[in-house]
Design an enzyme around this catalytic site. Structure first.
Site, mmCIF file in Angstrom:
data_model
loop_
_atom_site.group_PDB
_atom_site.id
_atom_site.type_symbol
_atom_site.label_atom_id
_atom_site.label_comp_id
_atom_site.label_asym_id
_atom_site.label_seq_id
_atom_site.Cartn_x
_atom_site.Cartn_y
_atom_site.Cartn_z
ATOM 1 C CE LYS A 1 -4.664 -0.077 2.492
ATOM 2 N NZ LYS A 1 -4.995 0.067 3.459
ATOM 3 C CG LEU A 2 3.201 2.105 -2.600
ATOM 4 C CD1 LEU A 2 3.434 2.210 -4.033
ATOM 5 C CD2 LEU A 2 4.519 2.322 -1.800
#
Ligand code: E4P
Length: 214
Positions: free
Chosen positions: A83-84
């Protein structure tokens, strides 16, 4: 439509997987903190239980740090998704990680243009947060409608995860709009099964069965 569970509660994930209702899991630092366990330990346990993608979020702010962190997360299990955050650095990292064959999920998305940017960066998933928009008197589900409308004009591989789900209506509307995935907190997941008329009907049939001629 795929259902992800938005939790690190292993017991609840296991129960939903056994019912064939859990296609993946999303976590974030708050969810991990609430689990009371270490991130690596709990995520590895979840990844072994769930057949689909398990999103894990780091805390780096620059692309180099995110790529390092993401590359490490990807070693934890073969179904890890990194997840960014929806920032320029996050999108740079998404592009690099996807090129390395590591799947990414661009999170904290609050506008259709942000979702479009994440899709152009090549992210596997994009997570618009509907509940947090509703919280500030915006229409979270309208954002999903806009994103689905825009992405359907093109051939992006990106799948939309409806995130920050707060009630069953979010799930129903997500399905109506053709969103690929809803990531659902366990309490909302439980509510999907319920209807008072179902309970009343079961009770009535049971009562009538007892009264019928044997
Ligand atoms: C999504 O991936 C996030 O973990 C989550 O849906 C955030 O939800 P919240 O707004 O209820 O914290």
């Amino acid at each position: 439509m795929k259902f992800f569970l938005d939790t690190a509660d292993v017991g609840k994930i296991k129960a939903a997987v056994e019912m064939g209702m859990c296609d993946g899991v999303t976590t974030n630092p708050t969810i991990i903190m609430k689990s009371g366990r270490g991130q690596k330990e709990v995520v590895q346990e979840i990844a072994a239980l769930v057949p689909g993608p398990v999103s894990v979020e780091g805390i780096s702010e620059d692309a180099d740090g995110m790529v390092k962190e993401g590359t490490e997360f990807a070693k934890w299990a073969k179904n890890i998704v990194v997840k960014l955050p929806m920032t320029k650095e996050g999108l740079k990292a998404a592009r690099i990680l996807e090129k390395k064959g590591i799947k990414t999920n661009v999170t904290l998305v609050f506008s259709a243009n942000q979702a479009l940017l994440a899709a152009k960066a090549g992210a596997s998933y994009v997570s618009p947060f509907v509940g947090r928009l509703d919280d500030v008197s915006e229409d979270g589900m309208q954002l999903i409608a806009d994103i689905m409308d825009i992405l359907s004009n093109y051939e992006f591989k990106t799948e939309v995860i409806v995130a920050s789900v707060r009630d069953p209506v979010h799930v129903m509307d997500a399905a109506r709009m053709g969103a690929h995935i809803a990531t659902i907190p366990p309490d909302v997941f439980e509510k999907l099964f319920k209807h008072p008329l179902t309970d009343r009907g079961i009770a009535q049939f049971k009562e009538d069965y007892a009264k019928s001629k044997k």
